[in-house]
Design an enzyme around this catalytic site. Structure first.
Site, PDB file in Angstrom:
ATOM      1  N   HIS A  14      41.045 -13.729  75.658  1.00 14.81           N
ATOM      2  CA  HIS A  14      40.011 -14.297  74.579  1.00 14.81           C
ATOM      3  C   HIS A  14      38.612 -14.887  75.155  1.00 14.81           C
ATOM      4  O   HIS A  14      37.567 -14.464  74.748  1.00 14.81           O
ATOM      5  CB  HIS A  14      40.981 -15.426  73.545  1.00 14.81           C
ATOM      6  CG  HIS A  14      39.911 -15.958  72.858  1.00 14.81           C
ATOM      7  ND1 HIS A  14      40.349 -15.386  71.227  1.00 14.81           N
ATOM      8  CD2 HIS A  14      39.203 -16.809  72.595  1.00 14.81           C
ATOM      9  CE1 HIS A  14      39.338 -16.378  70.565  1.00 14.81           C
ATOM     10  NE2 HIS A  14      38.528 -17.177  71.247  1.00 14.81           N
ATOM     11  N   GLU A  15      38.877 -15.906  76.213  1.00 15.28           N
ATOM     12  CA  GLU A  15      37.637 -16.628  76.691  1.00 15.28           C
ATOM     13  C   GLU A  15      36.937 -15.475  77.407  1.00 15.28           C
ATOM     14  O   GLU A  15      35.582 -15.621  77.241  1.00 15.28           O
ATOM     15  CB  GLU A  15      38.178 -17.806  77.431  1.00 15.28           C
ATOM     16  CG  GLU A  15      38.816 -18.914  76.779  1.00 15.28           C
ATOM     17  CD  GLU A  15      38.115 -19.638  75.607  1.00 15.28           C
ATOM     18  OE1 GLU A  15      36.881 -19.159  75.473  1.00 15.28           O
ATOM     19  OE2 GLU A  15      38.794 -19.976  74.830  1.00 15.28           O
ATOM     20  N   HIS A  35      34.582 -13.674  75.233  1.00 18.43           N
ATOM     21  CA  HIS A  35      33.199 -14.261  74.793  1.00 18.43           C
ATOM     22  C   HIS A  35      32.096 -14.285  75.821  1.00 18.43           C
ATOM     23  O   HIS A  35      31.089 -13.917  75.607  1.00 18.43           O
ATOM     24  CB  HIS A  35      33.565 -15.975  74.786  1.00 18.43           C
ATOM     25  CG  HIS A  35      34.274 -16.149  73.382  1.00 18.43           C
ATOM     26  ND1 HIS A  35      33.916 -15.693  72.208  1.00 18.43           N
ATOM     27  CD2 HIS A  35      35.114 -17.040  73.281  1.00 18.43           C
ATOM     28  CE1 HIS A  35      34.719 -16.217  71.252  1.00 18.43           C
ATOM     29  NE2 HIS A  35      35.545 -17.101  71.826  1.00 18.43           N
ATOM     30  N   HIS A  40      34.540 -14.412  67.273  1.00 21.44           N
ATOM     31  CA  HIS A  40      35.656 -14.213  66.589  1.00 21.44           C
ATOM     32  C   HIS A  40      35.964 -13.237  65.522  1.00 21.44           C
ATOM     33  O   HIS A  40      34.808 -12.881  65.034  1.00 21.44           O
ATOM     34  CB  HIS A  40      36.023 -16.066  66.186  1.00 21.44           C
ATOM     35  CG  HIS A  40      36.152 -16.971  66.915  1.00 21.44           C
ATOM     36  ND1 HIS A  40      36.052 -18.239  66.922  1.00 21.44           N
ATOM     37  CD2 HIS A  40      36.651 -16.565  68.459  1.00 21.44           C
ATOM     38  CE1 HIS A  40      36.235 -18.856  68.018  1.00 21.44           C
ATOM     39  NE2 HIS A  40      36.606 -17.819  68.906  1.00 21.44           N
ATOM     40  N   CYS A  41      37.200 -12.969  65.271  1.00 24.23           N
ATOM     41  CA  CYS A  41      37.605 -11.793  64.647  1.00 24.23           C
ATOM     42  C   CYS A  41      38.301 -12.244  63.432  1.00 24.23           C
ATOM     43  O   CYS A  41      39.404 -12.995  63.657  1.00 24.23           O
ATOM     44  CB  CYS A  41      38.163 -10.780  65.442  1.00 24.23           C
ATOM     45  SG  CYS A  41      38.825  -9.178  64.614  1.00 24.23           S
ATOM     46  N   CYS A  87      44.506  -9.339  66.518  1.00 25.61           N
ATOM     47  CA  CYS A  87      43.569  -9.149  67.504  1.00 25.61           C
ATOM     48  C   CYS A  87      43.479 -10.451  68.264  1.00 25.61           C
ATOM     49  O   CYS A  87      43.622 -11.591  67.807  1.00 25.61           O
ATOM     50  CB  CYS A  87      41.961  -8.982  66.680  1.00 25.61           C
ATOM     51  SG  CYS A  87      40.615  -8.772  67.936  1.00 25.61           S
ATOM     52  N   CYS A  94      41.732  -5.715  68.427  1.00 27.84           N
ATOM     53  CA  CYS A  94      41.887  -4.818  67.384  1.00 27.84           C
ATOM     54  C   CYS A  94      40.861  -3.538  67.673  1.00 27.84           C
ATOM     55  O   CYS A  94      39.984  -3.550  68.542  1.00 27.84           O
ATOM     56  CB  CYS A  94      41.271  -5.450  66.170  1.00 27.84           C
ATOM     57  SG  CYS A  94      39.754  -5.917  65.877  1.00 27.84           S
ATOM     58  N   CYS A 145      36.802  -4.605  67.923  1.00 28.97           N
ATOM     59  CA  CYS A 145      36.785  -5.251  69.030  1.00 28.97           C
ATOM     60  C   CYS A 145      36.569  -4.629  70.222  1.00 28.97           C
ATOM     61  O   CYS A 145      35.862  -4.630  71.188  1.00 28.97           O
ATOM     62  CB  CYS A 145      37.495  -6.765  69.268  1.00 28.97           C
ATOM     63  SG  CYS A 145      37.161  -7.940  67.820  1.00 28.97           S
TER      64      CYS A 145
HETATM   65 ZN    ZN Z   1      36.790 -18.477  70.852  1.00 29.75          ZN
HETATM   66 ZN    ZN Z   2      39.000  -7.815  66.535  1.00 28.63          ZN
END
Ligand code: ZN
Ligand code: ZN
Length: 188
Positions: free
Chosen positions: A134-135, A138, A144-145, A150, A169, A172
């Site tokens: 996740h990080e 970025h 953010h989704c 996701c 997802c 993304c």
């Molecule tokens: Zn985040």
């Molecule tokens: Zn997503």
């Protein structure tokens, strides 16, 4: 060395178990389809410690890494086992420079079970991998989704974190593929 360096480098700061770095490298490589290296880290976290909060400042760690890092990697994931914060929040699981180079994950809170005690190692490792993926996203400019399935879904608790998967997802993933093309990245 004539071997080409990876695109993403994983850097432990302070004490981090080697197994965690290996699990991160394998999973990030699989999900991102980019070559990943585990790099030598930094021993001391002392300069990032905030005695008032008894925690370590995530933003200072990211800034320090950004200034000092001279490796050829496009992105760096720093890994710590201490409790980290950003000034507006009590604590964070991770932090990143959006469209920057540096991401950070802390394993400190990720082994906790809501009823007390610790979760099993497999769950602990899965959480670390999710936060890291996740990080890092970025740093590639992803935001953010709202999709439930996701890894870019925002999480504010361990329960949120356990809810979403470690992968992107379709939307993304397409964004990420587009970034790879623009950056001309060497995928696996
Ligand atoms: Zn985040
Ligand atoms: Zn997503």
């Amino acid at each position: 060395m004539d071997r080409k360096s990876g695109v993403i480098g994983i850097v432990p700061i302070g004490e981090v178990k080697p197994v965690i770095l290996k699990i991160l490298a394998a999973n990030i490589q699989a999900v991102y389809n980019l070559p990943v290296d585990i790099l030598d880290g930094r021993k001391s976290l002392r300069k990032f410690f905030n005695p008032t909060r008894n925690q370590y400042n995530a933003l200072t760690i990211l800034q320090h890494m950004d200034r000092r890092w001279r490796q050829p990697h496009e992105r760096i994931l720093a890994v710590v086992s201490v409790d980290i914060f950003i000034p507006i929040l009590t604590y964070v699981f991770g932090e990143a420079q959006v469209n920057g180079k540096m991401a950070l994950v802390s394993t400190y809170r990720l082994n906790r079970r809501s009823g007390g005690g610790n979760v099993k190692p497999a769950r602990f490792y899965e959480r670390i991998v999710k936060v890291a993926i996740h990080e890092l996203a970025h740093t590639f400019g992803l935001v953010h989704c709202r999709e439930n399935h996701c890894v870019m879904r925002a999480s504010y608790s361990l329960k949120d974190l356990d809810y979403y998967p470690i992968y992107f997802c379709d939307y993304c993933q397409a964004m990420l593929d587009d970034v790879y093309r623009r950056m001309n990245l060497r995928t696996l």
